[in-house]
Motif scaffolding. Structure first.
Motif, PDB file in Angstrom:
ATOM      1  N   THR A   1      -8.050  40.024  28.307  1.00 29.48           N
ATOM      2  CA  THR A   1      -7.934  39.355  26.838  1.00 29.48           C
ATOM      3  C   THR A   1      -7.870  40.746  25.942  1.00 29.48           C
ATOM      4  N   TRP A   2      -6.897  40.609  25.056  1.00 24.47           N
ATOM      5  CA  TRP A   2      -6.869  41.747  24.004  1.00 24.47           C
ATOM      6  C   TRP A   2      -7.802  41.207  22.858  1.00 24.47           C
ATOM      7  N   ARG A   3      -8.305  42.362  22.281  1.00 26.47           N
ATOM      8  CA  ARG A   3      -9.441  41.933  21.335  1.00 26.47           C
ATOM      9  C   ARG A   3      -8.737  41.800  20.042  1.00 26.47           C
ATOM     10  N   LYS A   4      -7.655  42.641  19.436  1.00 22.59           N
ATOM     11  CA  LYS A   4      -7.152  42.638  18.232  1.00 22.59           C
ATOM     12  C   LYS A   4      -5.584  41.826  18.379  1.00 22.59           C
ATOM     13  N   PRO A   5      -5.535  41.137  17.262  1.00 25.47           N
ATOM     14  CA  PRO A   5      -4.103  40.396  17.407  1.00 25.47           C
ATOM     15  C   PRO A   5      -2.981  41.505  16.815  1.00 25.47           C
ATOM     16  N   ALA A   6      -2.935  42.588  17.352  1.00 23.32           N
ATOM     17  CA  ALA A   6      -1.973  43.686  16.966  1.00 23.32           C
ATOM     18  C   ALA A   6      -0.525  43.369  17.639  1.00 23.32           C
ATOM     19  N   ALA A   7       0.372  43.979  16.948  1.00 23.51           N
ATOM     20  CA  ALA A   7       1.764  43.851  17.469  1.00 23.51           C
ATOM     21  C   ALA A   7       1.873  44.534  19.018  1.00 23.51           C
ATOM     22  N   ARG A   8       2.134  43.786  19.944  1.00 28.63           N
ATOM     23  CA  ARG A   8       2.325  44.156  21.168  1.00 28.63           C
ATOM     24  C   ARG A   8       3.476  43.531  21.578  1.00 28.63           C
ATOM     25  N   LYS A   9       4.152  44.200  22.530  1.00 28.82           N
ATOM     26  CA  LYS A   9       5.356  43.832  23.035  1.00 28.82           C
ATOM     27  C   LYS A   9       5.519  44.096  24.717  1.00 28.82           C
ATOM     28  N   SER A  10       6.195  42.979  25.598  1.00 26.27           N
ATOM     29  CA  SER A  10       6.063  42.923  26.956  1.00 26.27           C
ATOM     30  C   SER A  10       7.552  43.341  27.279  1.00 26.27           C
ATOM     31  N   HIS A  11       7.842  44.326  28.322  1.00 26.94           N
ATOM     32  CA  HIS A  11       9.116  44.780  28.566  1.00 26.94           C
ATOM     33  C   HIS A  11       9.397  44.626  30.108  1.00 26.94           C
ATOM     34  N   SER A  12      10.577  44.397  30.374  1.00 31.36           N
ATOM     35  CA  SER A  12      10.979  44.414  31.838  1.00 31.36           C
ATOM     36  C   SER A  12      12.348  45.028  32.048  1.00 31.36           C
ATOM     37  N   ASN A  13      12.440  45.890  33.138  1.00 32.71           N
ATOM     38  CA  ASN A  13      13.560  46.779  33.201  1.00 32.71           C
ATOM     39  C   ASN A  13      13.889  46.269  34.800  1.00 32.71           C
ATOM     40  N   PRO A  14      15.436  46.363  34.991  1.00 38.69           N
ATOM     41  CA  PRO A  14      15.764  45.820  36.189  1.00 38.69           C
ATOM     42  C   PRO A  14      15.436  46.879  37.531  1.00 38.69           C
ATOM     43  N   ILE A  15      15.300  46.186  38.603  1.00 36.28           N
ATOM     44  CA  ILE A  15      15.033  47.246  39.935  1.00 36.28           C
ATOM     45  C   ILE A  15      16.417  47.469  40.419  1.00 36.28           C
ATOM     46  N   PHE A  16      16.421  48.584  40.679  1.00 42.52           N
ATOM     47  CA  PHE A  16      17.778  49.025  41.386  1.00 42.52           C
ATOM     48  C   PHE A  16      17.473  49.836  42.567  1.00 42.52           C
ATOM     49  N   ARG A  17      17.738  49.334  43.860  1.00 42.57           N
ATOM     50  CA  ARG A  17      17.459  49.419  44.949  1.00 42.57           C
ATOM     51  C   ARG A  17      18.668  50.532  45.871  1.00 42.57           C
ATOM     52  N   GLU A  18      19.958  49.921  45.386  1.00 36.17           N
ATOM     53  CA  GLU A  18      20.751  50.245  46.130  1.00 36.17           C
ATOM     54  C   GLU A  18      21.685  51.586  45.406  1.00 36.17           C
ATOM     55  N   TRP A  19      22.205  52.357  46.200  1.00 36.03           N
ATOM     56  CA  TRP A  19      23.078  53.376  45.843  1.00 36.03           C
ATOM     57  C   TRP A  19      24.682  52.827  45.365  1.00 36.03           C
ATOM     58  N   THR A  20      24.998  53.389  44.181  1.00 32.99           N
ATOM     59  CA  THR A  20      26.508  52.935  43.572  1.00 32.99           C
ATOM     60  C   THR A  20      27.512  53.687  44.101  1.00 32.99           C
ATOM     61  N   GLU A  21      28.553  53.032  44.146  1.00 35.46           N
ATOM     62  CA  GLU A  21      29.814  54.162  44.623  1.00 35.46           C
ATOM     63  C   GLU A  21      30.959  54.002  43.302  1.00 35.46           C
ATOM     64  N   ASP A  22      31.337  55.310  43.151  1.00 28.13           N
ATOM     65  CA  ASP A  22      32.081  55.572  42.118  1.00 28.13           C
ATOM     66  C   ASP A  22      33.337  55.112  42.619  1.00 28.13           C
ATOM     67  N   LYS A  23      34.195  54.413  41.765  1.00 27.98           N
ATOM     68  CA  LYS A  23      35.481  53.815  42.051  1.00 27.98           C
ATOM     69  C   LYS A  23      36.534  54.693  42.548  1.00 27.98           C
ATOM     70  N   ARG A  24      36.472  55.704  41.425  1.00 27.65           N
ATOM     71  CA  ARG A  24      37.572  56.783  41.453  1.00 27.65           C
ATOM     72  C   ARG A  24      37.366  57.837  42.492  1.00 27.65           C
ATOM     73  N   SER A  25      36.118  58.159  42.828  1.00 23.67           N
ATOM     74  CA  SER A  25      35.994  59.505  43.702  1.00 23.67           C
ATOM     75  C   SER A  25      35.387  58.971  45.285  1.00 23.67           C
ATOM     76  N   GLY A  26      34.883  57.730  45.108  1.00 24.73           N
ATOM     77  CA  GLY A  26      34.308  57.331  46.509  1.00 24.73           C
ATOM     78  C   GLY A  26      32.813  58.032  46.587  1.00 24.73           C
ATOM     79  N   LYS A  27      32.293  58.777  45.756  1.00 25.53           N
ATOM     80  CA  LYS A  27      31.072  59.319  45.800  1.00 25.53           C
ATOM     81  C   LYS A  27      29.926  58.159  45.569  1.00 25.53           C
ATOM     82  N   LYS A  28      28.794  58.103  46.606  1.00 31.00           N
ATOM     83  CA  LYS A  28      27.822  57.351  46.213  1.00 31.00           C
ATOM     84  C   LYS A  28      26.674  58.136  45.722  1.00 31.00           C
ATOM     85  N   SER A  29      25.819  57.398  44.542  1.00 29.15           N
ATOM     86  CA  SER A  29      25.014  58.244  43.958  1.00 29.15           C
ATOM     87  C   SER A  29      23.763  56.964  44.020  1.00 29.15           C
ATOM     88  N   PRO A  30      22.337  57.559  43.964  1.00 22.37           N
ATOM     89  CA  PRO A  30      21.210  56.991  43.994  1.00 22.37           C
ATOM     90  C   PRO A  30      21.126  56.404  42.517  1.00 22.37           C
TER      91      PRO A  30
END
Length: 211
Positions: free
Chosen positions: A47-76
């Motif tokens: 329970t939050w005590r004060k009705p202050a301005a709070r925000k919830s955020h969520s970022n995506p979970i990336f697990r796989e390495w991605t491949e550069d289409k031009r160079s073919g190099k994979k990066s984490p």
């Protein structure tokens, strides 16, 4: 006599204190198994005590390495997120969070960071008006703050203040008597995953001793 002894052992085991994991984020963001969800509106044990301005955020979970289409190099990915670090609750105003846990002394570990967003954003958090604080910039840094707390009949109260903005990803609350066991079985694996690599990625690496 044997039946009484078995009953006594059962009561001792079932009375064993619980390690609480509070996972901060949005109502729909990933939830760590066995954790209690805490959003800007609170949660089942929060329970939050004060009705202050709070925000919830969520970022995506990336697990796989991605491949550069031009160079073919994979990066984490720039950073490996998990269900604890990908989401958080933040605010630029001081507030107090009350956690409904059994009374007694606690050892606590707070995770803050991995906010995403702008590189120039500076985050700052101070817990319980003590010297336990962290200041960091950028979207990828993660900090862990360890400190003590005492829960009374009304629960465990944590105050958050900041010079800019504060954020919380997760909080682990361990009864002081259970700290040693929980540190080995719960906290150490979580720290390893959050600050190094996910288990499935770590399994691909092999440590080679220095000659």
């Amino acid at each position: 006599m044997k039946l009484q002894m078995a009953a006594w052992i059962f009561l001792v085991l079932t009375a064993r204190a619980e390690t609480f994991i509070f996972d901060f984020g949005t109502q729909d963001s990933p939830l760590h198994p066995g954790a209690v969800r805490v959003t800007e509106a609170g949660g089942d044990r929060a329970t939050w005590r004060k009705p202050a301005a709070r925000k919830s955020h969520s970022n995506p979970i990336f697990r796989e390495w991605t491949e550069d289409k031009r160079s073919g190099k994979k990066s984490p990915p720039q950073v490996y997120q998990n269900d604890l670090t990908c989401d958080y609750v933040s605010s630029d105003e001081a507030n107090v969070l009350n956690l409904q846990v059994p009374s007694g002394p606690y050892k606590l570990v707070l995770f803050c960071g991995r906010a995403g967003g702008r590189a120039e954003q500076v985050w700052d958090i101070r817990v319980n008006r003590s010297d336990k604080r962290a200041t960091f910039a950028g979207p990828n840094e993660l900090r862990a703050i360890a400190f003590d707390g005492i829960a009374d009949a009304e629960g465990l109260s944590l105050s958050f203040t900041a010079r800019s903005r504060w954020l919380v990803n997760a909080l682990i609350a361990v009864p002081a008597a259970e700290w040693e066991a929980s540190q080995k079985n719960v906290i150490a694996p979580l720290l390893a995953e959050c600050f190094t690599l996910p288990p499935e990625q770590m399994a691909k690496w092999k440590e080679t001793p220095r000659p």
